[in-house]
Design a protein around this motif. Structure first.
Motif, mmCIF file in Angstrom:
data_model
loop_
_atom_site.group_PDB
_atom_site.id
_atom_site.type_symbol
_atom_site.label_atom_id
_atom_site.label_comp_id
_atom_site.label_asym_id
_atom_site.label_seq_id
_atom_site.Cartn_x
_atom_site.Cartn_y
_atom_site.Cartn_z
ATOM 1 N N PHE A 118 0.851 -1.188 0.000
ATOM 2 C CA PHE A 118 0.000 0.000 0.000
ATOM 3 C C PHE A 118 0.883 1.234 0.000
ATOM 4 C CE2 PHE A 118 -3.213 2.981 1.115
ATOM 5 C CZ PHE A 118 -2.658 3.825 2.064
ATOM 6 N N VAL A 119 0.547 2.222 -0.860
ATOM 7 C CA VAL A 119 1.228 3.514 -0.744
ATOM 8 C C VAL A 119 0.266 4.661 -0.499
ATOM 9 C CG1 VAL A 119 3.333 2.955 -2.016
ATOM 10 C CG2 VAL A 119 1.375 3.893 -3.241
ATOM 11 N N ALA A 120 -0.961 4.604 -1.056
ATOM 12 C CA ALA A 120 -1.850 5.740 -0.867
ATOM 13 C C ALA A 120 -3.287 5.372 -1.165
ATOM 14 C CB ALA A 120 -1.429 6.901 -1.758
ATOM 15 N N VAL A 133 -7.529 9.615 -11.040
ATOM 16 C CA VAL A 133 -6.761 9.682 -9.798
ATOM 17 C C VAL A 133 -5.289 9.783 -10.170
ATOM 18 C CG1 VAL A 133 -6.132 8.460 -7.686
ATOM 19 C CG2 VAL A 133 -8.465 8.365 -8.535
ATOM 20 N N TYR A 134 -4.556 10.561 -9.391
ATOM 21 C CA TYR A 134 -3.146 10.789 -9.670
ATOM 22 C C TYR A 134 -2.283 10.339 -8.497
ATOM 23 C CZ TYR A 134 -5.270 13.992 -13.035
ATOM 24 O OH TYR A 134 -6.035 14.528 -14.036
ATOM 25 N N LEU A 135 -1.050 10.022 -8.802
ATOM 26 C CA LEU A 135 -0.040 9.806 -7.768
ATOM 27 C C LEU A 135 1.201 10.592 -8.181
ATOM 28 C CD1 LEU A 135 0.581 8.326 -5.093
ATOM 29 C CD2 LEU A 135 1.736 6.579 -6.476
ATOM 30 N N GLN A 136 1.407 11.723 -7.514
ATOM 31 C CA GLN A 136 2.600 12.524 -7.763
ATOM 32 C C GLN A 136 3.739 11.952 -6.927
ATOM 33 O OE1 GLN A 136 3.113 15.247 -9.877
ATOM 34 N NE2 GLN A 136 5.267 14.950 -9.288
ATOM 35 N N MET A 137 4.811 11.569 -7.597
ATOM 36 C CA MET A 137 5.944 10.932 -6.915
ATOM 37 C C MET A 137 7.179 11.808 -7.086
ATOM 38 S SD MET A 137 5.302 6.935 -7.882
ATOM 39 C CE MET A 137 5.760 7.148 -9.575
ATOM 40 N N ASN A 138 7.670 12.323 -5.990
ATOM 41 C CA ASN A 138 8.870 13.164 -5.991
ATOM 42 C C ASN A 138 9.983 12.478 -5.208
ATOM 43 O OD1 ASN A 138 7.395 15.193 -7.360
ATOM 44 N ND2 ASN A 138 6.711 16.068 -5.409
ATOM 45 N N SER A 177 6.455 5.208 4.376
ATOM 46 C CA SER A 177 7.633 5.188 3.513
ATOM 47 C C SER A 177 7.596 6.240 2.406
ATOM 48 C CB SER A 177 7.797 3.799 2.884
ATOM 49 O OG SER A 177 6.664 3.479 2.103
ATOM 50 N N VAL A 178 6.406 6.788 2.124
ATOM 51 C CA VAL A 178 6.298 7.766 1.030
ATOM 52 C C VAL A 178 5.799 9.124 1.489
ATOM 53 C CG1 VAL A 178 5.910 5.890 -0.617
ATOM 54 C CG2 VAL A 178 3.938 7.140 0.335
ATOM 55 N N LYS A 179 5.485 9.262 2.763
ATOM 56 C CA LYS A 179 4.996 10.552 3.263
ATOM 57 C C LYS A 179 6.034 11.648 3.008
ATOM 58 C CE LYS A 179 1.720 9.078 6.794
ATOM 59 N NZ LYS A 179 1.424 8.957 8.246
ATOM 60 N N GLY A 180 5.541 12.753 2.489
ATOM 61 C CA GLY A 180 6.439 13.848 2.149
ATOM 62 C C GLY A 180 7.033 13.734 0.759
ATOM 63 N N ARG A 181 6.877 12.576 0.119
ATOM 64 C CA ARG A 181 7.409 12.384 -1.235
ATOM 65 C C ARG A 181 6.310 12.127 -2.262
ATOM 66 N NH1 ARG A 181 10.617 8.276 -2.588
ATOM 67 N NH2 ARG A 181 9.706 6.797 -1.100
ATOM 68 N N PHE A 182 5.302 11.329 -1.900
ATOM 69 C CA PHE A 182 4.203 10.988 -2.798
ATOM 70 C C PHE A 182 2.932 11.688 -2.340
ATOM 71 C CE2 PHE A 182 5.771 6.483 -4.218
ATOM 72 C CZ PHE A 182 6.996 7.026 -4.547
ATOM 73 N N THR A 183 2.100 12.059 -3.310
ATOM 74 C CA THR A 183 0.810 12.667 -3.002
ATOM 75 C C THR A 183 -0.264 12.109 -3.921
ATOM 76 O OG1 THR A 183 1.888 14.735 -2.343
ATOM 77 C CG2 THR A 183 -0.479 14.819 -2.778
ATOM 78 N N ILE A 184 -1.321 11.575 -3.306
ATOM 79 C CA ILE A 184 -2.462 11.101 -4.085
ATOM 80 C C ILE A 184 -3.484 12.225 -4.195
ATOM 81 C CG2 ILE A 184 -3.674 10.147 -2.074
ATOM 82 C CD1 ILE A 184 -4.616 7.840 -3.904
ATOM 83 N N SER A 185 -4.116 12.330 -5.357
ATOM 84 C CA SER A 185 -5.166 13.326 -5.567
ATOM 85 C C SER A 185 -6.124 12.783 -6.614
ATOM 86 C CB SER A 185 -4.567 14.664 -6.017
ATOM 87 O OG SER A 185 -3.914 14.531 -7.274
ATOM 88 N N ARG A 186 -7.237 13.471 -6.792
ATOM 89 C CA ARG A 186 -8.200 13.027 -7.793
ATOM 90 C C ARG A 186 -8.926 14.212 -8.386
ATOM 91 N NH1 ARG A 186 -11.881 8.852 -4.902
ATOM 92 N NH2 ARG A 186 -12.869 8.737 -6.957
#
Length: 126
Positions: A47-49, A79-84, A63-72
């Motif tokens: 699971f990531v988001a 639905v999007y997953l922004q991965m930085n 593990s992805v907080k602050g780096r990945f953001t889910i939005s819709r």
């Protein structure tokens, strides 16, 4: 029946960014809780988001907080997953999933999801 189609994967160097998209085939996608689940090489699905139907609630793995953001964007059924700040350990096939629930607003457990996309490959390597 809900069909989900992911896109946006690719190969990037560590520290790079990608934005994954998942388009649902129905106009009532706003009724579904959505989630992103990567499958790293040789490992189980993770699971990531997850995001609530209206987008007001989100949940991200530590593990992805602050780096990945889910939005819709429900107007686009997407639905999007922004991965930085991507890391080599983020390498995986990323799947989006959908579920309807009257008792939950976000769902972490992949076994509770009813519909899955075909996945999109993300490779992070120098």
């Amino acid at each position: 029946q809900v069909q989900l189609v992911e896109s946006g994967g690719g190969s990037v160097q560590p520290g790079g960014s990608l934005r994954l998209s998942c388009v649902a085939s129905i106009r009532t996608a706003s009724l579904y809780i959505m989630g992103w689940f990567p499958v790293p090489p040789g490992n189980d699905r993770e699971f990531v988001a997850s995001i609530s139907e209206g987008g007001g609630r989100t949940d991200h793995a530590d593990s992805v907080k602050g780096r990945f953001t889910i939005s819709r964007d429900n107007a686009k059924n997407t639905v999007y997953l922004q991965m930085n700040s991507l890391k080599p350990e983020d390498t995986a096939v990323y799947y989006c999933a959908a579920v309807r629930s009257i008792t939950q607003v976000i769902v972490r457990n992949d076994r509770e999801y009813d519909y899955w996309g075909q996945g999109t490959q993300v490779t992070v390597s120098s």
